[in-house]
Write an enzyme that holds these catalytic residues in place. Structure first.
Site, short mmCIF file in Angstrom:
data_model
loop_
_atom_site.label_atom_id
_atom_site.label_comp_id
_atom_site.label_asym_id
_atom_site.label_seq_id
_atom_site.Cartn_x
_atom_site.Cartn_y
_atom_site.Cartn_z
N GLY A 200 -41.04 -6.35 -16.76
CA GLY A 200 -41.97 -5.31 -17.18
C GLY A 200 -41.20 -4.12 -17.70
O GLY A 200 -39.99 -4.00 -17.49
N GLN B 261 -39.67 4.65 -19.83
CA GLN B 261 -38.32 4.09 -19.76
C GLN B 261 -37.64 4.02 -21.12
O GLN B 261 -36.42 3.92 -21.19
CB GLN B 261 -38.34 2.68 -19.16
CG GLN B 261 -38.66 2.66 -17.67
CD GLN B 261 -38.65 1.23 -17.16
OE1 GLN B 261 -39.62 0.52 -17.34
NE2 GLN B 261 -37.56 0.81 -16.56
N CYS C 252 -35.12 -3.18 -11.62
CA CYS C 252 -35.71 -2.30 -12.62
C CYS C 252 -34.67 -2.12 -13.73
O CYS C 252 -33.49 -1.93 -13.43
CB CYS C 252 -36.04 -0.95 -11.99
SG CYS C 252 -36.76 0.23 -13.14
N LEU C 253 -35.12 -2.17 -14.97
CA LEU C 253 -34.18 -2.03 -16.08
C LEU C 253 -33.55 -0.63 -16.11
O LEU C 253 -32.54 -0.44 -16.77
CB LEU C 253 -34.88 -2.34 -17.40
CG LEU C 253 -35.40 -3.79 -17.52
CD1 LEU C 253 -36.08 -3.99 -18.86
CD2 LEU C 253 -34.29 -4.80 -17.31
N HIS D 137 -45.29 -1.61 -9.60
CA HIS D 137 -43.98 -1.10 -10.01
C HIS D 137 -44.07 -0.40 -11.36
O HIS D 137 -43.58 0.73 -11.53
CB HIS D 137 -42.97 -2.26 -10.06
CG HIS D 137 -41.62 -1.89 -10.58
ND1 HIS D 137 -40.48 -1.94 -9.81
CD2 HIS D 137 -41.22 -1.43 -11.81
CE1 HIS D 137 -39.45 -1.54 -10.55
NE2 HIS D 137 -39.87 -1.23 -11.76
N GLU D 138 -44.70 -1.08 -12.33
CA GLU D 138 -44.75 -0.50 -13.68
C GLU D 138 -45.60 0.77 -13.71
O GLU D 138 -45.23 1.75 -14.36
CB GLU D 138 -45.28 -1.52 -14.69
CG GLU D 138 -44.37 -2.74 -14.88
CD GLU D 138 -42.93 -2.38 -15.14
OE1 GLU D 138 -42.64 -1.36 -15.78
OE2 GLU D 138 -42.06 -3.15 -14.66
N HIS E 252 -43.98 3.97 -12.67
CA HIS E 252 -43.17 4.65 -13.69
C HIS E 252 -43.98 5.73 -14.40
O HIS E 252 -43.42 6.74 -14.84
CB HIS E 252 -42.69 3.64 -14.75
CG HIS E 252 -41.46 2.87 -14.34
ND1 HIS E 252 -40.23 3.46 -14.16
CD2 HIS E 252 -41.28 1.56 -14.11
CE1 HIS E 252 -39.34 2.54 -13.83
NE2 HIS E 252 -39.95 1.36 -13.79
NI NI Z 1 -38.93 -0.43 -13.46
#
Ligand code: NI
Length: 183
Positions: A47, A52, A100-101, A142-143, A146
């Site tokens: 995701g 981000q 997480c990226l 999670h997304e 953000h």
């Molecule tokens: Ni993330």
């Protein structure tokens, strides 16, 4: 199309509440979605949230088919979710590893609600309304975090279950986060 640079934890842009999307199916929005999909694919992400990639909008994408970073994960349909609202369906939570990226090479054991309903729209303004559980519910939480400036380390209850992936899963490591050590 372009793979975007993904901001990493420590960048203050990741800590702010993102703004609602007000116009749908615009060339700019559709380009953003394409770029985010390409970026997520290039990073083998499950995701990605617009903040981000440095964009101040309440837009997330997610989806898992066969992801080498999450080989055992259940399938989640490829989704573009805008202006999401999450409704918790009960108090039950479970703990599982997340990455997480924005924290490359790291994992943490994060408690999440197991059942949720989420609503929102896609990039064309078409409504989305799903009731989901398990990994799908985890990815959405999670997304969407953000979009409120929350990164998963802020959700970790036992910080010993946070670290570099190769150390956490090495021989003799802490093991299963669903039975965290208590002392
Ligand atoms: Ni993330």
């Amino acid at each position: 199309m372009a793979v975007k640079n993904v901001l990493r934890m420590g960048d203050p842009f990741l800590l702010q509440r993102a703004k609602e999307v007000e116009q749908f199916d615009t060339p700019e929005l559709n380009q953003l979605v394409e770029d985010m999909l390409e970026t997520m694919a290039a990073c083998d992400g499950a995701g990605l949230a617009a903040p981000q990639v440095g964009v101040d909008l309440r837009l997330v994408i997610f989806g898992i088919e066969h992801n080498p970073r999450y080989p055992d994960a259940e399938q989640v349909p490829q989704t573009v979710l805008i202006n999401p609202v999450i409704e918790l369906l009960g108090d039950e939570m479970d703990v599982a590893w997340e990455g997480c990226l924005s924290l490359p090479g790291m994992r943490g054991a994060v408690p999440r609600y197991t059942e949720i309903r989420y609503t929102g729209v896609d990039q064309f303004g078409e409504p989305i309304d799903r009731t989901v559980s398990g990994f799908h519910a985890r990815v959405v939480q999670h997304e969407c975090d953000h979009l409120d400036g929350i990164l998963y380390p802020q959700r970790i209850k036992d910080i010993r279950y946070f670290g570099f992936t190769d150390e956490l899963f090495a021989e003799g490591s802490l093991g299963n986060p669903s039975q965290p050590c208590e002392d």
